[in-house]
Design a protein around this motif. Sequence first.
Motif, PDB file in Angstrom:
ATOM      1  N   PHE A  22       0.827  -1.198   0.000  1.00 28.83           N
ATOM      2  CA  PHE A  22       0.000   0.000   0.000  1.00 28.83           C
ATOM      3  C   PHE A  22       0.865   1.253   0.000  1.00 28.83           C
ATOM      4  N   ARG A  23       1.963   1.251   0.749  1.00 26.26           N
ATOM      5  CA  ARG A  23       2.846   2.415   0.814  1.00 26.26           C
ATOM      6  C   ARG A  23       3.509   2.671  -0.536  1.00 26.26           C
ATOM      7  N   ILE A  24       3.889   1.604  -1.225  1.00 25.22           N
ATOM      8  CA  ILE A  24       4.462   1.781  -2.562  1.00 25.22           C
ATOM      9  C   ILE A  24       3.398   2.290  -3.526  1.00 25.22           C
ATOM     10  N   GLY A  25       2.175   1.756  -3.395  1.00 22.64           N
ATOM     11  CA  GLY A  25       1.089   2.175  -4.272  1.00 22.64           C
ATOM     12  C   GLY A  25       0.809   3.662  -4.209  1.00 22.64           C
ATOM     13  N   GLN A  26       1.128   4.281  -3.091  1.00 20.89           N
ATOM     14  CA  GLN A  26       0.863   5.710  -2.940  1.00 20.89           C
ATOM     15  C   GLN A  26       1.783   6.585  -3.790  1.00 20.89           C
ATOM     16  N   VAL A  27       2.921   6.036  -4.260  1.00 23.75           N
ATOM     17  CA  VAL A  27       3.835   6.833  -5.086  1.00 23.75           C
ATOM     18  C   VAL A  27       3.820   6.410  -6.558  1.00 23.75           C
ATOM     19  N   VAL A  28       2.994   5.421  -6.885  1.00 23.30           N
ATOM     20  CA  VAL A  28       2.938   4.903  -8.255  1.00 23.30           C
ATOM     21  C   VAL A  28       2.184   5.870  -9.170  1.00 23.30           C
ATOM     22  N   ILE A  29       2.697   6.025 -10.393  1.00 25.24           N
ATOM     23  CA  ILE A  29       2.049   6.829 -11.427  1.00 25.24           C
ATOM     24  C   ILE A  29       1.829   5.940 -12.654  1.00 25.24           C
ATOM     25  N   GLU A  30       0.611   5.868 -13.148  1.00 25.65           N
ATOM     26  CA  GLU A  30       0.341   5.072 -14.346  1.00 25.65           C
ATOM     27  C   GLU A  30       0.629   5.902 -15.593  1.00 25.65           C
ATOM     28  N   LYS A  36       5.565   1.676 -30.728  1.00 28.52           N
ATOM     29  CA  LYS A  36       6.706   2.292 -31.404  1.00 28.52           C
ATOM     30  C   LYS A  36       7.058   3.680 -30.858  1.00 28.52           C
ATOM     31  N   THR A  37       6.731   3.957 -29.604  1.00 27.71           N
ATOM     32  CA  THR A  37       7.178   5.207 -28.981  1.00 27.71           C
ATOM     33  C   THR A  37       8.216   4.892 -27.912  1.00 27.71           C
ATOM     34  N   TYR A  38       9.104   5.856 -27.661  1.00 24.56           N
ATOM     35  CA  TYR A  38      10.177   5.654 -26.696  1.00 24.56           C
ATOM     36  C   TYR A  38       9.734   6.056 -25.284  1.00 24.56           C
ATOM     37  N   ILE A  39      10.133   5.244 -24.330  1.00 21.05           N
ATOM     38  CA  ILE A  39       9.830   5.512 -22.923  1.00 21.05           C
ATOM     39  C   ILE A  39      10.940   6.365 -22.318  1.00 21.05           C
ATOM     40  N   PHE A  40      12.166   6.034 -22.621  1.00 19.18           N
ATOM     41  CA  PHE A  40      13.326   6.871 -22.282  1.00 19.18           C
ATOM     42  C   PHE A  40      14.477   6.473 -23.202  1.00 19.18           C
ATOM     43  N   HIS A  41      15.504   7.320 -23.248  1.00 23.42           N
ATOM     44  CA  HIS A  41      16.667   7.071 -24.090  1.00 23.42           C
ATOM     45  C   HIS A  41      17.903   6.822 -23.236  1.00 23.42           C
ATOM     46  N   GLU A  42      18.795   6.011 -23.768  1.00 24.33           N
ATOM     47  CA  GLU A  42      20.071   5.733 -23.113  1.00 24.33           C
ATOM     48  C   GLU A  42      20.801   7.038 -22.811  1.00 24.33           C
ATOM     49  N   GLY A  43      21.277   7.166 -21.580  1.00 25.81           N
ATOM     50  CA  GLY A  43      22.030   8.346 -21.186  1.00 25.81           C
ATOM     51  C   GLY A  43      21.204   9.448 -20.556  1.00 25.81           C
ATOM     52  N   GLU A  44      19.869   9.364 -20.665  1.00 31.07           N
ATOM     53  CA  GLU A  44      19.034  10.374 -20.021  1.00 31.07           C
ATOM     54  C   GLU A  44      19.054  10.208 -18.513  1.00 31.07           C
ATOM     55  N   SER A  45      18.845  11.298 -17.814  1.00 30.38           N
ATOM     56  CA  SER A  45      18.792  11.257 -16.361  1.00 30.38           C
ATOM     57  C   SER A  45      17.644  10.370 -15.907  1.00 30.38           C
ATOM     58  N   LYS A  46      17.921   9.480 -14.990  1.00 24.59           N
ATOM     59  CA  LYS A  46      16.915   8.507 -14.541  1.00 24.59           C
ATOM     60  C   LYS A  46      15.986   9.142 -13.516  1.00 24.59           C
ATOM     61  N   GLU A  47      14.681   9.155 -13.836  1.00 24.73           N
ATOM     62  CA  GLU A  47      13.720   9.753 -12.910  1.00 24.73           C
ATOM     63  C   GLU A  47      12.699   8.753 -12.393  1.00 24.73           C
ATOM     64  N   ALA A  48      12.648   7.544 -12.991  1.00 25.88           N
ATOM     65  CA  ALA A  48      11.671   6.549 -12.524  1.00 25.88           C
ATOM     66  C   ALA A  48      12.111   5.157 -12.939  1.00 25.88           C
ATOM     67  N   LEU A 104       3.493   1.095 -14.815  1.00 29.50           N
ATOM     68  CA  LEU A 104       3.442   1.682 -13.490  1.00 29.50           C
ATOM     69  C   LEU A 104       4.807   2.298 -13.227  1.00 29.50           C
ATOM     70  N   ALA A 105       4.860   3.617 -13.159  1.00 21.30           N
ATOM     71  CA  ALA A 105       6.118   4.328 -12.930  1.00 21.30           C
ATOM     72  C   ALA A 105       6.257   4.653 -11.446  1.00 21.30           C
ATOM     73  N   ILE A 106       7.426   4.363 -10.915  1.00 20.83           N
ATOM     74  CA  ILE A 106       7.715   4.701  -9.524  1.00 20.83           C
ATOM     75  C   ILE A 106       8.890   5.679  -9.520  1.00 20.83           C
ATOM     76  N   PRO A 107       8.648   6.951  -9.195  1.00 21.87           N
ATOM     77  CA  PRO A 107       9.746   7.928  -9.167  1.00 21.87           C
ATOM     78  C   PRO A 107      10.868   7.471  -8.242  1.00 21.87           C
ATOM     79  N   VAL A 108      12.090   7.521  -8.745  1.00 19.43           N
ATOM     80  CA  VAL A 108      13.234   7.003  -7.996  1.00 19.43           C
ATOM     81  C   VAL A 108      13.397   7.689  -6.645  1.00 19.43           C
ATOM     82  N   LYS A 109      13.309   9.008  -6.613  1.00 24.70           N
ATOM     83  CA  LYS A 109      13.519   9.737  -5.358  1.00 24.70           C
ATOM     84  C   LYS A 109      12.449   9.377  -4.322  1.00 24.70           C
ATOM     85  N   SER A 110      11.207   9.272  -4.769  1.00 22.36           N
ATOM     86  CA  SER A 110      10.128   8.911  -3.841  1.00 22.36           C
ATOM     87  C   SER A 110      10.312   7.501  -3.310  1.00 22.36           C
ATOM     88  N   PHE A 111      10.732   6.599  -4.188  1.00 20.02           N
ATOM     89  CA  PHE A 111      10.903   5.203  -3.794  1.00 20.02           C
ATOM     90  C   PHE A 111      12.062   5.060  -2.817  1.00 20.02           C
TER      91      PHE A 111
END
Length: 227
Positions: A22-30, A36-48, A104-111
């Motif tokens: 439940f605590r993890i669920g509170q920081v999850v973003i759908e 054929k779309t990119y979620i992130f690119h190699e070398g980009e700053s990791k945010e989730a 389900l995206a979990i922001p790294v800092k929040s996690f």
Amino acid sequence: METVELLQCMPMFRELNQDELFRIGQVVIERRFYKKTYIFHEGESKEAVYFIKEGLVKTFKTDENGHEQIMSFLKRGEMFPHTGLFHNKPYPATAEALLDTVLLAIPVKSFESLLLEAPSMAIKIMNVMSDKIQELQGKVQELTGQDVQDRGHSFILKLAEYYGTVKGDEIHIPLPMTHQDIANVIGTTRETVTRLLNQLRKARILDADRRGFVIHNPEGLRNWKKR
């Protein structure tokens, strides 16, 4: 509650109790990504870090000549990037949605803040991550001990096991891959992959096109020997 139930199905969180989920669920973003779309690119700053709710994701690295080296294909329940926690390094590869995909995206800092507040939760997750590392090491050892044709054969068997759907006597794998994609995965040339798939097609074991594979004779594929 739906998010907690989904998290409970994710291997990464298999050791967590309901309160921890439940605590993890509170920081999850759908987040939703079209095919054929990119979620992130190699070398980009990791945010989730991401967990797949629906769809299919390809991760790959690109060399100095622009050639792709496919790292993995990821399905429902899997996490990426695997090295996404406990450090500030950029994304190690590019991630692309091969089908319409819900994450389900979990922001790294929040996690990380959550884990600092609950060390027992961090220990449980690290235990699971350790098992995953051992699994990946086993796959690397398996590949390095095989010749190219055997690697190709093993790769198709893995696709059938993880992504295949049984329809009557056949197995359908709705994974859009070119011959070059397969070559990038197993570390060979497109021509070698073409020869392998032609051999399997002539043996009436499978057909392949850009939409995926149809294995007409699963037992024949399991017992197939290189020609």
